[in-house]
Design an enzyme around this catalytic site. Structure first.
Site, PDB file in Angstrom:
ATOM      1  N   GLU A  75       6.210   4.788   7.376  1.00  0.00           N
ATOM      2  CA  GLU A  75       5.817   6.029   6.709  1.00  0.00           C
ATOM      3  C   GLU A  75       6.583   7.229   7.236  1.00  0.00           C
ATOM      4  O   GLU A  75       6.469   7.591   8.402  1.00  0.00           O
ATOM      5  CB  GLU A  75       4.307   6.259   6.877  1.00  0.00           C
ATOM      6  CG  GLU A  75       3.488   5.309   6.024  1.00  0.00           C
ATOM      7  CD  GLU A  75       1.983   5.446   6.219  1.00  0.00           C
ATOM      8  OE1 GLU A  75       1.248   4.779   5.494  1.00  0.00           O
ATOM      9  OE2 GLU A  75       1.582   6.223   7.092  1.00  0.00           O
ATOM     10  N   ASN A 109      -0.492  10.837   6.035  1.00  0.00           N
ATOM     11  CA  ASN A 109      -1.714  10.485   6.760  1.00  0.00           C
ATOM     12  C   ASN A 109      -2.718  11.616   6.921  1.00  0.00           C
ATOM     13  O   ASN A 109      -3.698  11.479   7.641  1.00  0.00           O
ATOM     14  CB  ASN A 109      -1.346   9.909   8.134  1.00  0.00           C
ATOM     15  CG  ASN A 109      -0.690   8.547   7.985  1.00  0.00           C
ATOM     16  OD1 ASN A 109      -1.300   7.621   7.476  1.00  0.00           O
ATOM     17  ND2 ASN A 109       0.571   8.454   8.381  1.00  0.00           N
ATOM     18  N   THR A 165       0.877  -1.184   0.000  1.00  0.00           N
ATOM     19  CA  THR A 165       0.000   0.000   0.000  1.00  0.00           C
ATOM     20  C   THR A 165       0.912   1.231   0.000  1.00  0.00           C
ATOM     21  O   THR A 165       1.383   1.636  -1.055  1.00  0.00           O
ATOM     22  CB  THR A 165      -0.957  -0.004   1.214  1.00  0.00           C
ATOM     23  OG1 THR A 165      -0.198  -0.144   2.415  1.00  0.00           O
ATOM     24  CG2 THR A 165      -1.959  -1.148   1.096  1.00  0.00           C
ATOM     25  N   LYS A 182       3.668  -6.903   4.149  1.00  0.00           N
ATOM     26  CA  LYS A 182       3.457  -5.488   3.860  1.00  0.00           C
ATOM     27  C   LYS A 182       3.176  -4.785   5.178  1.00  0.00           C
ATOM     28  O   LYS A 182       2.686  -5.402   6.140  1.00  0.00           O
ATOM     29  CB  LYS A 182       2.308  -5.278   2.877  1.00  0.00           C
ATOM     30  CG  LYS A 182       0.930  -5.624   3.380  1.00  0.00           C
ATOM     31  CD  LYS A 182       0.221  -4.579   4.224  1.00  0.00           C
ATOM     32  CE  LYS A 182       0.250  -3.218   3.592  1.00  0.00           C
ATOM     33  NZ  LYS A 182      -0.392  -2.224   4.519  1.00  0.00           N
ATOM     34  N   THR A 197       0.850  -4.312  12.992  1.00  0.00           N
ATOM     35  CA  THR A 197      -0.178  -4.210  11.958  1.00  0.00           C
ATOM     36  C   THR A 197       0.387  -4.447  10.580  1.00  0.00           C
ATOM     37  O   THR A 197       1.254  -3.721  10.135  1.00  0.00           O
ATOM     38  CB  THR A 197      -0.817  -2.836  12.010  1.00  0.00           C
ATOM     39  OG1 THR A 197      -1.293  -2.643  13.306  1.00  0.00           O
ATOM     40  CG2 THR A 197      -1.968  -2.752  11.039  1.00  0.00           C
TER      41      THR A 197
END
Lengths: 387, 387
Positions: free
Chosen positions: B261, B383, B149, B171, B182
């Site tokens: 991220e 985000n 993603t 991922k 997660t």
């Protein structure tokens, strides 16, 4: 007028040279007549307790809850400074006491600023005669300005209690999370009250204000809220005193949230329908600390899936089929699936400065609200370096 | 080679049109001969459980821990989608089962992407014949790419267990926090093992890898780690299997942290000297989630005062006089006060990509390490919108 709004108090703020910027950094609140009055405090629960908190607690104990003055500085937190820090906090009190002709135990002390740096105690001691000399009934604004660190505005409040006054000042822009909400605040009143009554009023007042404020989940080392009562207005109804103190605390907490580092939004995050108030509070706090949710708010994006995910993972009772979320009163999710809604109206709400978000768990009557904010680039800029 | 490194497995990845970008978004891992093999999974503990997790759990139960294939998609998490989401997850399994001529319960399913958006199930069903047809022993890279993603690189691993192989793909770049970390991961091995042995190996393997990874404290709705065993290498020593699976998990977890991220730092945050391992873990996790600490790391600033403050407020045993902190092995704080140190050496360590930080509580033998990262402007950029 603010911390000196209640008759019987004087205050001052000066630039003593603690801050390299030359901005005001030494502040004083004192009784106008130099006599001790009833006083109470609530403090950080951080075990990494800063020296001024240790010293102030000891002084309140030694005097059975009485004080003549509070000396406060910004620019250095006097935290993580060991025994030298205690000595420096005591020296600050002693220097003020000498100027006022009182006992050092009658002076309370608060510090805010950098952690882990020894106090420039000679600079502070050199500044104390001038801040004491400058005290006046008009000194509230100067006192409130001299306790600012990354605050962009001074926080002050005056509450008319009906026959008495509660005034106050506070600082705080990050490391804001109970218990306490991370901050310094000094409140004064002309109501007559015992130290026990003042303590009860503070405990009541901070619960739904400073302790319901959560900017970044970080609890600081120096949190202190003090309340001094001159008694000049005579006895007052205890409930009225509690209410006025609570309103003063709520106003100062809202001012802190509005000035939180980098914040572009002030968010009231409410959880309803929880199995208990405690579970609602856990959930509201968890969502308020979620960086993914906070980034959504900064981006004006009503991405309720992240709120659902947080509430599902924070350990409280949760049933997707009963879960709903609203932004500005507009329900966007019902039964944990997308609900038909007016997207333009939601977008308009998200674009504003004040967000009202309610997540309903549909399980019981538990409810709680946390006052919080978004996570922005400016928060990172502010905290990349020592501040 | 990765998830197909172990003999007996094939994989594929295609662009089915789920992602608006046209990037690969549909992935398959299957046994080469189309026969069921032993399989096990560990899953998110989020009560806001996504449909594919519910479906995969049910299928593993129905088959007593056996599977022929795993179908995975990116671009849509099939979370917060209600009964329709369950129906869609079942439809994905059924479509793969039809192509392979097996029972739908022998197919497992994982999804990652947006929460709260109905699955484009017709698009997915239309893509399934092509991803099944494309499966091959060379398909590991394509499969790993199609589950990305916001990942910027595919995460793959091959571990030589000594006579057998563990391969895998994963991922994950945000919403990374146990339990689980997660993410999605599929591991395969040619070792022969029962479903119970595979489950034990997974539980062992995730403990110090995915469950010791904390990027943002946010636990997602879709976390799944699956392990399938073809058995072609015959029986193996259980400890060797556990070890190889743990090494594969550790590699994938490290790859996820490195690609988190916006991260510019990979940080091993260790707490030692705690009253217990549990307290050390609580402390390490608390510091790893502290935005003020994470901003310091981003700014290459060894501001240990914030680490001290966090450990003092996170509820574990703490005594300032026994507390010390080191960056890159250089002690900067001892007894919660500044320690003389080589500031240039610390600055050099902080400027690197990999930080090693140890906070010692000086109270006992408890220790724990969390793999984490810094908080950067790019995390916020990533985000601010739905992602």
């Amino acid at each position: 007028m603010s911390v000196t709004a209640a008759p019987g108090f004087v205050a001052a703020g000066v630039a003593a040279g603690i801050k390299a910027s030359g901005n005001p950094d030494l502040s004083l609140v004192a009784t106008a007549d130099g006599k001790p009055v009833a006083a109470a405090g609530v403090f950080t629960r951080n075990k990494m307790t800063a020296a001024p908190v240790i010293t102030t607690r000891a002084h309140l104990e030694a005097t059975a809850g009485h004080a003549v003055a509070v000396v406060l500085n910004s620019g250095n937190a006097n935290a993580a400074t060991g025994q030298q820090g205690i000595d420096d906090a005591e020296a600050m009190c002693a220097a003020v006491a000498t100027e006022l002709g009182v006992d050092a135990s009658q002076v309370l002390v608060c510090s805010t600023g950098l952690i882990g740096i020894p106090m420039p105690i000679d600079v502070i001691k050199a500044g104390i005669p001038s801040v004491v000399a400058a005290r006046s009934a008009d000194g509230g604004q100067a006192a409130a300005t001299a306790i600012m660190t990354t605050d962009t505005v001074a926080k002050q409040v005056v509450i008319d209690g009906g026959g008495f006054v509660v005034g106050g000042m506070a600082k705080g822009a990050a490391m804001l999370s109970p218990n306490m909400a991370t901050m310094l605040a000094v409140l004064t009143t002309d109501a007559a009250a015992t130290p026990e009554q003042l303590k009860a009023a503070l405990v009541y007042g901070v619960a739904d204000s400073f302790n319901a404020l959560d900017v970044d989940g970080c609890t600081s080392t120096n949190d202190t809220v003090l309340l001094l009562a001159s008694g000049l207005a005579g006895s007052v109804d205890e409930a009225a005193l509690n209410d006025a103190v609570a309103r003063a605390c709520a106003s100062l907490a809202a001012q802190m949230c509005a000035d939180a580092e980098g914040a572009t939004k002030v968010v009231r995050m409410t959880v309803t329908g929880a199995a208990s108030d405690e579970e609602a509070l856990l959930g509201a706090r968890y969502v308020s600390r979620s960086n993914l949710v906070k980034c959504s708010w900064y981006g004006c994006d009503p991405y309720w899936g992240r709120i659902a995910s947080d509430l599902g993972s924070c350990g409280i009772d949760f049933d997707p089929s009963k879960f709903s979320v609203s932004y500005g009163g507009i329900t966007v999710c019902r039964g944990a699936i997308d609900a038909d809604h007016d997207a333009a109206a939601v977008a308009s709400h998200m674009a504003g400065r004040n967000l009202e978000i309610v997540a309903d768990l549909g399980l019981g009557t538990g409810t709680a609200t946390i006052l919080t904010n978004d996570l922005s680039h400016a928060y990172i800029d502010e905290n990349m370096g020592t501040s």
